[in-house]
Scaffold this motif. Structure first.
Motif, short mmCIF file in Angstrom:
data_model
loop_
_atom_site.label_atom_id
_atom_site.label_comp_id
_atom_site.label_asym_id
_atom_site.label_seq_id
_atom_site.Cartn_x
_atom_site.Cartn_y
_atom_site.Cartn_z
N GLY A 1 0.79 -1.22 0.00
CA GLY A 1 0.00 0.00 0.00
C GLY A 1 0.82 1.26 0.00
N GLY A 2 1.99 1.22 -0.60
CA GLY A 2 2.85 2.40 -0.65
C GLY A 2 3.76 2.55 0.54
N VAL A 3 3.60 1.72 1.58
CA VAL A 3 4.44 1.77 2.77
C VAL A 3 5.54 0.72 2.66
CG1 VAL A 3 4.51 1.54 5.28
CG2 VAL A 3 2.54 2.61 4.18
N GLY A 4 6.77 1.13 2.95
CA GLY A 4 7.91 0.22 2.82
C GLY A 4 8.57 0.36 1.47
N HIS A 5 9.77 -0.20 1.35
CA HIS A 5 10.58 0.03 0.15
C HIS A 5 11.00 -1.25 -0.57
CE1 HIS A 5 10.51 4.17 1.26
NE2 HIS A 5 11.14 3.94 2.41
N GLY A 6 10.34 -2.36 -0.29
CA GLY A 6 10.60 -3.56 -1.06
C GLY A 6 11.69 -4.43 -0.48
N ALA A 7 12.22 -5.29 -1.34
CA ALA A 7 13.15 -6.34 -0.92
C ALA A 7 14.46 -5.79 -0.36
CB ALA A 7 13.44 -7.27 -2.10
N ASP A 8 15.12 -6.62 0.43
CA ASP A 8 16.39 -6.28 1.06
C ASP A 8 17.52 -6.40 0.04
OD1 ASP A 8 18.62 -6.01 2.63
OD2 ASP A 8 18.04 -7.54 4.10
N PRO A 9 18.23 -5.30 -0.26
CA PRO A 9 19.30 -5.35 -1.26
C PRO A 9 20.47 -6.26 -0.90
CG PRO A 9 18.57 -3.10 -0.99
CD PRO A 9 17.93 -3.91 0.12
N VAL A 10 20.64 -6.61 0.39
CA VAL A 10 21.74 -7.51 0.72
C VAL A 10 21.29 -8.97 0.79
CG1 VAL A 10 23.01 -5.72 1.97
CG2 VAL A 10 21.50 -7.28 3.23
N ALA A 11 20.03 -9.24 0.52
CA ALA A 11 19.57 -10.63 0.43
C ALA A 11 20.17 -11.24 -0.83
CB ALA A 11 18.05 -10.69 0.39
N PRO A 12 20.70 -12.45 -0.78
CA PRO A 12 21.32 -13.06 -1.97
C PRO A 12 20.40 -13.07 -3.18
CG PRO A 12 21.82 -14.33 -0.01
CD PRO A 12 20.82 -13.30 0.41
N GLU A 13 19.11 -13.31 -2.96
CA GLU A 13 18.18 -13.40 -4.09
C GLU A 13 17.92 -12.05 -4.76
OE1 GLU A 13 15.72 -13.50 -0.20
OE2 GLU A 13 17.63 -14.31 -0.98
N PHE A 14 18.30 -10.95 -4.10
CA PHE A 14 18.12 -9.63 -4.72
C PHE A 14 19.02 -9.49 -5.95
CE2 PHE A 14 18.79 -5.07 -5.29
CZ PHE A 14 17.50 -4.57 -5.17
N GLY A 15 20.22 -10.05 -5.87
CA GLY A 15 21.10 -10.04 -7.03
C GLY A 15 22.12 -8.93 -7.07
#
Length: 389
Positions: free
Chosen positions: A319-333
């Protein structure tokens, strides 16, 4: 999904994410400056609109001689000093004049007994900040005292640089927090100065420049604005304009800290191809689910210190709150960098840390000696000349 949404709003409550953004005030000088610019002429010729494309502004100033540029800088400092596409040296001159004018305004406010003691104290702090920014040798690339204020400063020779680094800071970045005496490496000026010195040490034969860029309205505290992308969208447009306006053809690396990484994520797909590297540290997310969704040709790097509290923020967007996936998660790439020694959310530019050392190597193109978080060559793979497979 409902559970995740509940977690987000619990975080909003317990961390003070109910603050509102700072009010905009004092817009009259900016409006007056824009009106004066729109009506002005230079030797009978009209001036380009203040919101003209960068290429239009570059072409206009290329057709002027030094005396004409100086006249515009002195006559319209608040416009010329913030005009992407105008020569850097012309902007430095304009902003020096704007700083002197703004300092006089704040000194008068500080002495005005009709104001509250708190307002007079703030005015005095602003006057001192403007005097500091105007000290000899400083190169102020942009300056707008409106509201909390926007400002950026260049370390090094921007016109001669073969590589340019831009610091994109996070929350509470404005004129008053642009530099600090205590905890100096947590403020944009300290971050940029630290990186510039590290780059000079890493590659003394490579001309570099570093920009401390508090050129967007950042969230005030970890409040509602920090949890949404509204200010990041506005900041992304300004960041795109800055990178497009840089002189020459030097490669550009962006170093995006905390909420600054949200700005960089939103801007990524519209950045010019000269932006070769996008580095995020202590990121709450980039408003995408993986690096591929950034749709950029730039290499994407990420790091987070083990003691950084940002790890406890839910990495999602609902709903517009938060910024999505964790950039240091391996699956982020992203290419994952070591930040050893950084200590907490604000320590990434501290001298002697692996994070600063890695920043300097990316900024100077010394990719072969970058230290990956895994201790092997995983983050260097696929980069020509690094020895990575």
């Amino acid at each position: 999904m409902l559970l995740a949404l509940a977690v987000v709003f619990v975080m909003l409550a317990i961390t003070g994410w109910t603050a509102v953004h700072r009010p905009e005030a004092g817009v009259a000088p900016r409006r007056a400056a824009l009106a004066s610019w729109a009506a002005a002429r230079i030797d009978g010729h009209p001036l380009p609109p203040a919101d003209a494309p960068v290429r239009t502004v570059k072409r206009f100033f290329a057709g002027l001689d030094g005396a004409q540029r100086a006249r515009l800088a002195d006559g319209h400092p608040l416009v010329v000093g913030n005009l992407d596409g105008a020569p850097a040296t012309t902007r430095y001159r304009a902003n020096l004049r704007s700083l002197a004018q703004a300092q006089q305004v704040e000194e008068a406010r500080a002495a005005d007994v009709a104001l509250t003691p708190a307002d007079r104290a703030t005015a005095l702090r602003r006057a001192h900040r403007f005097a500091s920014l105007a000290e000899p040798g400083r190169q102020i690339l942009s300056f707008d005292p409106t509201g909390g204020g926007l400002v950026s400063e260049v370390f090094g020779d921007l016109d001669r640089a073969r590589r340019v680094s831009v610091i994109v800071p996070g929350v509470d970045s404005d004129l008053l927090t642009f530099e600090r005496t205590q905890r100096r490496f947590t403020a944009p000026v300290g971050m940029a100065g630290s990186l510039y010195e590290a780059e000079r040490a890493a590659a003394p034969g490579t001309p570099t420049a570093v920009i401390a860029w508090a050129g967007y309205t950042s969230p005030t505290g970890v409040g509602v604005d920090a949890a949404t992308g509204r200010l990041a969208v506005e900041g992304a447009g300004r960041l795109e304009s800055l990178t497009a306006a840089l002189p020459g053809d030097a490669g550009v690396a962006l170093f995006c800290h905390s909420y600054g990484s949200v700005v960089c994520g939103v801007a990524a797909h519209d950045l010019p191809r000269r932006v070769t590297d996008l580095v995020v540290a202590g990121s709450p997310g980039m408003r995408v689910e993986n690096a591929a969704e950034l749709n950029t040709s730039a290499r994407v790097w990420a790091m987070r210190d083990s003691g950084d509290w940002i790890a406890d923020v839910p990495h999602l967007e609902l709903g517009g709150v938060g910024h999505g996936a964790d950039p240091v998660a391996p699956e982020f790439g992203a290419r994952l960098l070591s930040s050893a020694g950084a200590k907490t959310h604000t320590g990434y530019f501290q001298p002697g840390t692996a994070s600063l050392d890695n920043f300097a190597k990316i900024g100077t193109g010394a990719f072969g000696s970058i230290v990956c978080v895994t201790g092997d060559d995983a983050c260097r793979r696929g980069i020509s000349g690094t020895g990575g497979a």
